[in-house]
Scaffold this active site. Structure first.
Site, PDB file in Angstrom:
ATOM      1  N   GLU A 113      -3.283  10.419  14.122  1.00  0.00           N
ATOM      2  CA  GLU A 113      -1.961  10.481  13.463  1.00  0.00           C
ATOM      3  C   GLU A 113      -2.107   9.875  12.081  1.00  0.00           C
ATOM      4  OE1 GLU A 113       1.188   8.478  15.629  1.00  0.00           O
ATOM      5  OE2 GLU A 113       0.367   9.221  17.514  1.00  0.00           O
ATOM      6  N   LYS A 115      -1.295   7.338   9.216  1.00  0.00           N
ATOM      7  CA  LYS A 115      -0.765   5.979   9.205  1.00  0.00           C
ATOM      8  C   LYS A 115       0.239   5.872   8.058  1.00  0.00           C
ATOM      9  CE  LYS A 115      -2.028   1.131   9.531  1.00  0.00           C
ATOM     10  NZ  LYS A 115      -0.908   0.660   8.739  1.00  0.00           N
ATOM     11  N   ASP A 117       2.952   4.608   5.537  1.00  0.00           N
ATOM     12  CA  ASP A 117       3.063   3.315   4.874  1.00  0.00           C
ATOM     13  C   ASP A 117       4.529   2.933   4.704  1.00  0.00           C
ATOM     14  OD1 ASP A 117       2.113   1.051   3.814  1.00  0.00           O
ATOM     15  OD2 ASP A 117       1.435   1.908   1.919  1.00  0.00           O
ATOM     16  N   TYR A 230       6.858   7.764  16.984  1.00  0.00           N
ATOM     17  CA  TYR A 230       5.566   7.985  17.647  1.00  0.00           C
ATOM     18  C   TYR A 230       5.388   7.225  18.966  1.00  0.00           C
ATOM     19  CZ  TYR A 230       4.736   3.986  14.529  1.00  0.00           C
ATOM     20  OH  TYR A 230       4.859   2.815  13.841  1.00  0.00           O
ATOM     21  N   LYS A 318      -8.344   2.721   7.694  1.00  0.00           N
ATOM     22  CA  LYS A 318      -7.648   2.732   6.403  1.00  0.00           C
ATOM     23  C   LYS A 318      -8.518   3.377   5.342  1.00  0.00           C
ATOM     24  CE  LYS A 318      -4.629  -1.131   6.435  1.00  0.00           C
ATOM     25  NZ  LYS A 318      -3.713  -1.642   5.436  1.00  0.00           N
ATOM     26  N   CYS A 410      12.282  -2.029 -32.670  1.00  0.00           N
ATOM     27  CA  CYS A 410      11.745  -0.898 -31.925  1.00  0.00           C
ATOM     28  C   CYS A 410      10.476  -0.385 -32.601  1.00  0.00           C
ATOM     29  CB  CYS A 410      12.802   0.207 -31.849  1.00  0.00           C
ATOM     30  SG  CYS A 410      12.171   1.739 -31.188  1.00  0.00           S
ATOM     31  N   CYS A 413      11.461   3.253 -34.206  1.00  0.00           N
ATOM     32  CA  CYS A 413      12.432   3.477 -35.295  1.00  0.00           C
ATOM     33  C   CYS A 413      12.704   2.211 -36.096  1.00  0.00           C
ATOM     34  CB  CYS A 413      13.740   4.017 -34.733  1.00  0.00           C
ATOM     35  SG  CYS A 413      14.654   2.782 -33.791  1.00  0.00           S
ATOM     36  N   CYS A 428      16.225  -0.585 -27.201  1.00  0.00           N
ATOM     37  CA  CYS A 428      16.433  -0.257 -28.599  1.00  0.00           C
ATOM     38  C   CYS A 428      17.846   0.293 -28.662  1.00  0.00           C
ATOM     39  CB  CYS A 428      15.434   0.803 -29.042  1.00  0.00           C
ATOM     40  SG  CYS A 428      15.953   1.651 -30.532  1.00  0.00           S
ATOM     41  N   CYS A 433      17.386   6.739 -32.333  1.00  0.00           N
ATOM     42  CA  CYS A 433      15.950   6.437 -32.245  1.00  0.00           C
ATOM     43  C   CYS A 433      15.172   7.679 -31.829  1.00  0.00           C
ATOM     44  CB  CYS A 433      15.724   5.322 -31.234  1.00  0.00           C
ATOM     45  SG  CYS A 433      13.989   5.027 -30.878  1.00  0.00           S
TER      46      CYS A 433
HETATM   47  S1  IVH Z   1       1.209   2.812  16.460  1.00  0.00           S
HETATM   48  C1  IVH Z   1       1.034  -0.459  19.539  1.00  0.00           C
HETATM   49  N1  IVH Z   1       1.207   4.852  14.780  1.00  0.00           N
HETATM   50  O1  IVH Z   1       1.068   0.508  11.206  1.00  0.00           O
HETATM   51  C2  IVH Z   1       1.236   0.670  18.623  1.00  0.00           C
HETATM   52  N2  IVH Z   1       1.635   2.673  13.934  1.00  0.00           N
HETATM   53  O2  IVH Z   1      -0.852  -1.662  11.110  1.00  0.00           O
HETATM   54  C3  IVH Z   1       1.436   0.241  17.240  1.00  0.00           C
HETATM   55  N3  IVH Z   1       2.089   2.612  11.537  1.00  0.00           N
HETATM   56  O3  IVH Z   1       2.988  -1.811  13.004  1.00  0.00           O
HETATM   57  C4  IVH Z   1       1.873   1.215  16.272  1.00  0.00           C
HETATM   58  N4  IVH Z   1       1.891   4.778  11.178  1.00  0.00           N
HETATM   59  O4  IVH Z   1       4.195  -0.123  11.464  1.00  0.00           O
HETATM   60  C5  IVH Z   1       1.362   3.521  14.937  1.00  0.00           C
HETATM   61  N5  IVH Z   1       1.214   6.730  13.418  1.00  0.00           N
HETATM   62  C6  IVH Z   1       1.362   5.417  13.572  1.00  0.00           C
HETATM   63  C7  IVH Z   1       1.673   4.562  12.487  1.00  0.00           C
HETATM   64  C8  IVH Z   1       1.788   3.186  12.713  1.00  0.00           C
HETATM   65  C9  IVH Z   1       2.149   3.600  10.624  1.00  0.00           C
HETATM   66  C10 IVH Z   1       2.290   1.180  11.231  1.00  0.00           C
HETATM   67  C11 IVH Z   1       3.157   0.451  12.203  1.00  0.00           C
HETATM   68  C12 IVH Z   1       2.280  -0.632  12.757  1.00  0.00           C
HETATM   69  C13 IVH Z   1       1.293  -0.802  11.658  1.00  0.00           C
HETATM   70  C14 IVH Z   1       0.014  -1.433  12.155  1.00  0.00           C
END
Ligand code: IVH
Length: 669
Positions: A113, A115, A117, A230, A318, A410, A413, A428, A433
């Site tokens: 999946e 990750k 942010d 998720y 990551k 500025c 200008c 400004c 300007c």
């Molecule tokens: S699973 C026990 N799936 O990443 C399961 N987390 O670094 C924990 N996060 O706290 C979470 N995308 O906030 C999961 N596809 C994803 C995610 C995800 C982002 C975040 C989440 C978690 C943090 C951990």
């Protein structure tokens, strides 16, 4: 009270829920924004007349209530764990080895999946209704931010009874996921903050986290958060033997599940997935910082166990951060469209994840103070999405580092630079300007505004520097000869540009509202204003009070609009644009349409010979027709061009009339 009103209300709610799901969850709307707004307005009106019929799960209740004083603390039924992180494929191999050895299997299926942010969130549903949204907090205890979570369009306020059958109609279940701020919303927010002289957010994650902790849910709604789900807990337990099926089940219940998930039969497939998204992540509309790898077999989850903070059945891989260190060669102020001076660091060029970066924004003087950055310092910079790179911190101070001071005049200008009380930004204040003028011309001519193709930075510079254009209206007074005399302009390109400028006169009214650069008025707000006021004169004469009555227009925007039209030079500009013959009226207001296609539903597929998809949609809607995304028995016409998709087959199988562009144009007459 009549039951017909009750029925009408329930019917509207059902329709709205359906369209919310299409729009926010599936990203595949069937109706236009203004049609959706109309349904909402009808429901809101009926509920106003019959307040006793309002329920907490009504779509109108996503925003409302009094601002909270603070967020109560709530203990999670099941702790919210975090994940172990790794940046190395070797460690990922170790993870796979450990999983296989602990489970006693030679082969394990994984789910990959993205990750996301953002920040994690736990939602509780009781009897199918959303009752609580809680932040992760320290994992054991979080904050109850329910009112704010309800403003997120992709979070269902209720789950239909029929759908709950899939998980055994439990009294309570919990869904967890990640709240994110889409990049577009993040960029818009920072533009607004900049215009208001407020400090900008460093990245979408911080601004999502900031938004979810705002005390007034009306403000949260404006931040346009999104949520991907998720994780599912029924009676505190994971209810299905495979994680892959849990994700599908969540989607079936109506939750937004990230579409870029993959069931990987082997570790090699997982590695391919990881490699693929390292580049593809550039195209996403939200930020990710890696990939999460989860063991598909949930029976193994218990067996694999957990450490204090994270489970042993999942790990986050990551991507290397798009960061680099380099030195600051200079700092100078850049003047934007609203006159704000933004300090910019000029850097020793450096490669950051495949892109050479030689400038980074320092946002404002407060930020410079916080970073304690001086010219000559070595700094860590970061590039995120399409956003301008930023300086994260100073790595080493240069011994002879020079401090940057905001200029008193500025740089473009020479006008006075001024810092309003309570504002972070320096501006400004010279309305003439050239730097501001250049930025505003580029905005005016932009693709989403008046769409004057060919009017780019190089030309705008020349037009302003030679004094040929003093405001946007000046563009319409340019002669072909004047344009042809500019550098790098031939007769042909001059004639093309002149044609483009002429063509823009007939650009739709909402585009004009967007193009004139009213503070806080983006494309969507411009559309709302155009629909509401129908003419520029009515908009220009509206009071802030009247403006803030409009749903979706907050007090700040309302007062920005009022101030804009009160300014005499803006009034003058508008007079000149009128004289140039631009569209000052909504051609067909959504209320009084020419109804030739009223009640007809169209689906577009393939590439039409002349009209773009947006143009075709616009023209059908202007004639009272509807354009939807998928073919059903209710579709009246499928308009097919070259390379049609599966919609054409669907039309044939349902016996829906298929027409080409030519026939469409006839119908539009
Ligand atoms: S699973 C026990 N799936 O990443 C399961 N987390 O670094 C924990 N996060 O706290 C979470 N995308 O906030 C999961 N596809 C994803 C995610 C995800 C982002 C975040 C989440 C978690 C943090 C951990």
């Amino acid at each position: 009270m009549s039951t017909t009103v009750e029925k009408q209300i329930e019917n509207l709610r059902e329709q709205i829920r359906h369209h919310e799901h299409r729009y926010y969850v599936l990203d595949d709307p069937e109706i236009s924004d203004s049609e959706f707004d109309r349904l909402m307005r009808r429901l809101r009106d009926l509920e106003r007349e019959h307040p006793e019929l309002i329920t907490t799960d009504s779509p109108t209740q996503r925003v409302g209530g009094e601002p909270a004083a603070q967020f109560p603390k709530v203990r999670h039924q099941v702790p919210m764990l975090s994940l172990d992180n790794t940046y190395s494929i070797e460690e990922l191999e170790d993870f796979d080895r450990r999983v296989r050895s602990l489970s006693g299997r030679s082969h394990v299926q994984y789910v990959g999946e993205l990750k996301l942010d953002g920040l994690s969130m736990s939602l509780a549903y009781e009897h199918g209704l959303l009752t609580q949204g809680v932040t992760r907090g320290n994992g054991v205890e979080g904050e109850d931010v329910t009112a704010n979570v309800k403003t997120i369009g992709s979070v269902p306020l209720r789950i239909e009874k029929e759908r709950l059958g899939a998980i055994g109609r439990p009294e309570r279940f919990d869904v967890r996921g990640e709240v994110v701020m889409p990049l577009k919303a993040f960029e818009r927010l920072n533009r607004e903050r900049e215009a208001a002289g407020e400090p900008k957010f460093a990245n979408p994650r911080n601004s999502a986290a900031g938004a979810i902790r705002l005390l007034d849910s009306k403000l949260v709604a404006r931040r346009k958060l999104d949520m991907f789900h998720y994780y599912l807990l029924v009676d505190g337990k994971v209810p299905l033997p495979e994680h892959w099926n849990i994700l599908d089940t969540l989607a079936g219940l109506g939750f937004k599940v990230n579409p870029h998930r993959r069931l990987c039969a082997s570790f090699e497939e997982l590695l391919n997935y990881i490699r693929e998204w390292e580049t593809k992540r550039q195209d996403l509309e939200y930020e990710i910082d890696g990939v999460v790898v989860k063991v598909n077999d949930t029976k193994l989850w218990g067996a694999l166990g957990r450490t204090a903070k994270s489970p042993r059945w999942a790990i986050a891989y990551k991507y290397p951060a798009r960061q680099a260190t380099t030195t600051v060669k200079n700092i100078s102020a850049n003047v934007g469209r609203t006159g704000i001076l933004t300090p910019v660091a000029y850097l020793e060029p450096v490669d950051v994840g495949g892109v050479t970066v030689s400038r980074a924004t320092l946002h404002n003087m407060d930020e410079i103070g916080r970073l304690e950055v001086r010219i000559g310092d070595t700094v860590l910079i970061q590039r995120a999405g399409e956003v301008i790179p930023q300086v994260l911190k100073v790595v080493t101070h240069a011994e002879d580092g020079r401090e940057f001071h905001m200029p008193e005049h500025c740089p473009v200008c020479g006008g006075e630079v001024f810092r309003a009380e309570g504002e972070v930004a320096y501006r400004c204040i010279n309305v003439a300007c050239p730097a501001q003028l250049k930025e505003s011309l580029l905005h005016f001519a932009g693709r989403r505004a008046m769409n004057i193709d060919g009017l780019g930075e190089a030309l705008v510079d020349q037009l302003v520097d030679r004094g040929l254009v003093r405001d946007a209206a000046g563009l319409y007074g340019l002669s072909e000869e004047q344009i042809a005399a500019l550098e790098r302009m031939g007769e042909k390109s001059a004639s093309n540009l002149k044609k483009e400028i002429e063509k823009s006169k007939s650009a739709d009214f909402p585009r004009l509202v967007f193009a004139i650069g009213i503070p806080f008025v983006g494309e969507r707000t411009a559309q709302i204003l155009a629909d509401h006021f129908v003419s520029l004169d009515r908009l220009a004469n509206a009071s802030a009070e009247e403006l803030s009555q409009i749903y979706e227009i907050g007090p700040k925007t309302a007062s920005g609009i009022e101030k804009f039209f009160a300014e005499s030079r803006n009034r003058e500009l508008i007079g000149k644009l009128r004289a140039a013959g631009l569209q000052f009226q909504q051609k067909q207001s959504s209320l009084s349409r020419n109804q030739t296609l009223a009640g007809k539903t169209f689906v577009l597929t393939g590439v039409l010979p002349h009209l773009t998809r947006d143009e075709a949609t616009e023209r059908i809607q202007a004639a009272g027709g509807r354009v939807t995304g998928s073919v059903s028995k209710k579709t009246d016409y499928v308009v097919a061009g070259a390379d049609p998709g599966s919609k054409l087959d669907k039309a044939r199988s349902l016996d829906v009339e298929v027409i080409g562009e030519e026939r469409l144009l006839e119908l539009l007459k």
